[in-house]
Design a protein around this motif. Structure first.
Motif, PDB file in Angstrom:
ATOM      1  N   MET A 120      20.507 -21.910  68.526  1.00  0.00           N
ATOM      2  CA  MET A 120      20.586 -20.563  67.960  1.00  0.00           C
ATOM      3  C   MET A 120      20.126 -19.452  68.927  1.00  0.00           C
ATOM      4  N   ALA A 147      11.946 -23.864  66.691  1.00  0.00           N
ATOM      5  CA  ALA A 147      11.550 -23.770  65.291  1.00  0.00           C
ATOM      6  C   ALA A 147      10.209 -23.065  65.164  1.00  0.00           C
ATOM      7  N   LEU A 193      10.677 -19.262  65.639  1.00  0.00           N
ATOM      8  CA  LEU A 193      11.290 -18.558  64.513  1.00  0.00           C
ATOM      9  C   LEU A 193      10.333 -18.474  63.332  1.00  0.00           C
ATOM     10  N   ARG A 200       8.742 -15.003  61.625  1.00  0.00           N
ATOM     11  CA  ARG A 200       8.708 -14.626  60.206  1.00  0.00           C
ATOM     12  C   ARG A 200       7.283 -14.355  59.743  1.00  0.00           C
ATOM     13  N   ASP A 212      17.800 -13.849  64.408  1.00  0.00           N
ATOM     14  CA  ASP A 212      17.835 -15.294  64.178  1.00  0.00           C
ATOM     15  C   ASP A 212      16.810 -15.717  63.130  1.00  0.00           C
ATOM     16  N   GLU A 239      18.098 -17.232  59.108  1.00  0.00           N
ATOM     17  CA  GLU A 239      17.795 -18.506  58.462  1.00  0.00           C
ATOM     18  C   GLU A 239      17.454 -18.341  56.982  1.00  0.00           C
ATOM     19  N   ASP A 280      20.451 -18.456  54.669  1.00  0.00           N
ATOM     20  CA  ASP A 280      21.153 -19.729  54.505  1.00  0.00           C
ATOM     21  C   ASP A 280      20.688 -20.484  53.269  1.00  0.00           C
ATOM     22  N   GLU A 281      19.602 -19.992  52.672  1.00  0.00           N
ATOM     23  CA  GLU A 281      19.126 -20.630  51.435  1.00  0.00           C
ATOM     24  C   GLU A 281      20.027 -20.295  50.242  1.00  0.00           C
ATOM     25  N   SER A 335      25.809 -14.034  62.431  1.00  0.00           N
ATOM     26  CA  SER A 335      24.722 -14.872  61.919  1.00  0.00           C
ATOM     27  C   SER A 335      24.442 -14.640  60.442  1.00  0.00           C
TER      28      SER A 335
END
Lengths: 228, 228, 228, 228
Positions: free
Chosen positions: C1, C20, C23, C27, C67, C71, C74-75, C128
């Motif tokens: 990503m 991971a 990101l 957040r 990015d 994410e 996407d939930e 995205s």
DNA sequence: CGCTAACCGAGACGGTACGTCTAGTCTTGTC
DNA sequence: GACAAGACTAGACGTACCGTCTCGGTTAGCG
């Protein structure tokens, strides 16, 4: 002493205290960290000053260190021991004492090294340190001439050349002994250096006098004896 | 010549060619960038070698530069001009020629500066450069003694002290003239330096001989005349 | 990503775990600090990663935040409530729930604002986030068509235009209600939005069908009734 | 319009011209630099004003930009095209034209983003921009009611809810289309938006009427036909 | 002839410092 | 007291190297 000086009329004037604090902090950092690990951020923090204040006044690390180190050499004083040899030995010992201080050891050679690739920096070093201390040679010679230990000058150009030669020889020898050979610049060594130097100069003066005016061997011998 | 040598028996041996390539690349980088902008990554790239290879062999930038610069001074040869003064002048001019090369200018002072805070580095410099070139002084004196220009040694300790003093004076003066004063080390200046030096040493030898043992004035006078 | 991908074959491979961690740290920083006070140095520290690692993978703060926020979306899942209105309401409520989370609120509008002056960034956002979630509209419509709530597509271009319009209306309305008006996106409001939207679309379809081909009023009426 | 106003009686009065110059300079800077690269120092320089003057009047960048952008939206005028659909289309096109200007694009979303973490800022935005422009919806509806295109209000609370919903839908859709989807807000798209919106509202009104008073399908149909 | 230990290149890693920029405040002197 | 000018503290920015590490692959020499 800082390098960047637009020197405007209006606006808030620059803090004079900051300058002194920064140079002192620079020397303290040189003692603790040496030149290569010294950082301007650290100097700023030690001086209680923002990095921008520092960059407003000096172009970079090199210029700052030159100024910080130059102040050290202003402490040099020509002693009045009564003889030329004594005066030379006195000032050489002072010079060695400064070179023994870590803030001078670390900084001086480093800026000289940098100056090999930076003409402006080399001029700054010459102006702030080298030419500034040649006063000691000039004054020492003048004093010896007043005492009658040295003959008066005749050729001004030759006179300047001799000052330069003596300065390079004295400063170079002491620096090399102290920093490269890392041997002590003690009274014995200084005496040896001074003897060779003054005898050599007397010999040159005598030879020059001989080739110009008369019996030189005598002059050299006399001068040599006067110093021993 | 590299510093890190576990020197194992088994496994793939280190590439000999890499060493030479790295030292040459180091000198090239010194010429282009100077010491402070030289980076080991850049040296590795120039040498066509990985950074790890470099770190496997040298502890860091300082050690690498010492080795790279030391090779330059191995070019020095004592000329055989027939007189002590001529030999001295010849070797000093060679020395000055090396100091005029940017790879030496940039690197030498910088590692000396670093060595003020790193004893191991100073020893490395002394071993690789300073002591290595004292051979020139020793050989020069021996040759002068064979010629009768100088009296034979009597006290070995005094003899070693004199070698050190001469070396500090010659090397220091030339370095200072070349790098600090940034004036040319030309034949005229070298002649002046040599004259002061040899007359001074002759005077010392004469005085010392006179005050200690016997008729040394002759030797001093002869030496003085030989140079004039 | 991440955006910067030289993707070489040799050398040490990039740590997959770092991505991971970065990101997630981004957040977390958005929650605590918001977009404007978020700094890459802080994110790096939170992720236990060097700043350089971060800059190696993302061009800057904007790309990283896109990015990190993407994410979250996407939930989104299209619920299967049995009616089109129920599906729409369900997905809108999910969307609102995500927008209520501070990491989304802070980041989303900020990168949109930045994207008004950075075409590459806008494309990144579209790729995205926006286009990625249009799947919900497409799938929802298909499902409604299978149920007979909506007539099948005839013109593909018109169909795409409608998807875009619906997406802009739904996403725009919810974002505006949530972030600009700062009023709650509760069930009542969502029901109102959905009713206007579906009645409007039914009306359009009915009018279009009537003016073009045939008895579409029926379809429109049915849809309208299904929702009431 | 500035936020900080102790408004004293004595001393030199604040320059009225400075305010306008600062807001204009802010918009100019938004055009050239965008929000994130806009700096208050730059705005001050453009306005020919000292930074202190600026900080005396606004708390910071966000407040300044809100005021600078708010002025743009005061240009909006409700056209009188004779039909509700025409009025809506006209005002939406004006709104889109403002959003197409870089000073609005850059600034608006940025301050909305900031407002997600700053309640005072959000209130400032609502007061200066959002609530201020709801006048357009209220006035448009009143005009449509005078024309008989819409039934008169019965429930004031429901009426306010509907104004808010319409405003969120219109503003949100246009902003999303323009800034996120980055597609043109042209007449065709605006016509599509308006049709869905008015048909939807008519349907809702019809349904509401039906559940309260009588046959609603008729009302919906009539309204729909009126707009087509 | 195959094992195996040490080598080699490439490049990612956690760090540190750089020199610049901006925010917001403070200090002058002028209006 | 508002104002222009500009110096001040504080700290983030993105870049460049540092010296270490992790890869996959190569190359001697010993068994």
């Amino acid at each position: 002493m800082p390098s960047r000086t637009p020197a405007s009329r209006t606006g808030r004037p620059r803090s004079a205290a900051a300058d002194a604090a920064i140079l002192a902090a620079t020397r303290a950092a040189l003692v603790e960290l040496g030149w290569s690990r010294l950082t301007l951020g650290d100097v700023a923090a030690r001086a209680g000053v923002a990095k921008t204040t520092l960059y407003r006044r000096w172009a970079g690390k090199n210029e700052l260190v030159v100024d910080a180190v130059a102040e050290l050499f202003d402490e040099l004083r020509l002693p009045d021991s009564g003889t030329l040899a004594g005066d030379v030995e006195g000032v050489v010992l002072q010079f060695a004492a400064i070179l023994a201080r870590p803030e001078a050891r670390s900084g001086l050679m480093a800026v000289v090294a940098e100056s090999t690739r930076d003409d402006a920096l080399r001029e700054r070093i010459r102006g702030s340190i080298v030419e500034r201390q040649k006063r000691l040679v000039v004054e020492g010679r003048a004093r010896a001439q007043r005492r009658g230990e040295l003959p008066p000058e005749t050729d001004p150009a030759e006179s300047a050349r001799t000052v330069d030669l003596i300065f390079d020889m004295v400063a170079g020898s002491v620096v090399h002994r102290s920093l490269v050979s890392a041997e002590p610049v003690d009274e014995e060594w200084v005496r040896g250096l001074t003897r060779v130097l003054l005898l050599g100069l007397a010999g040159v003066a005598g030879a020059a006098g001989a080739s110009e005016a008369g019996p030189a061997g005598t002059g050299a011998a006399e001068t040599g004896e006067a110093k021993t």
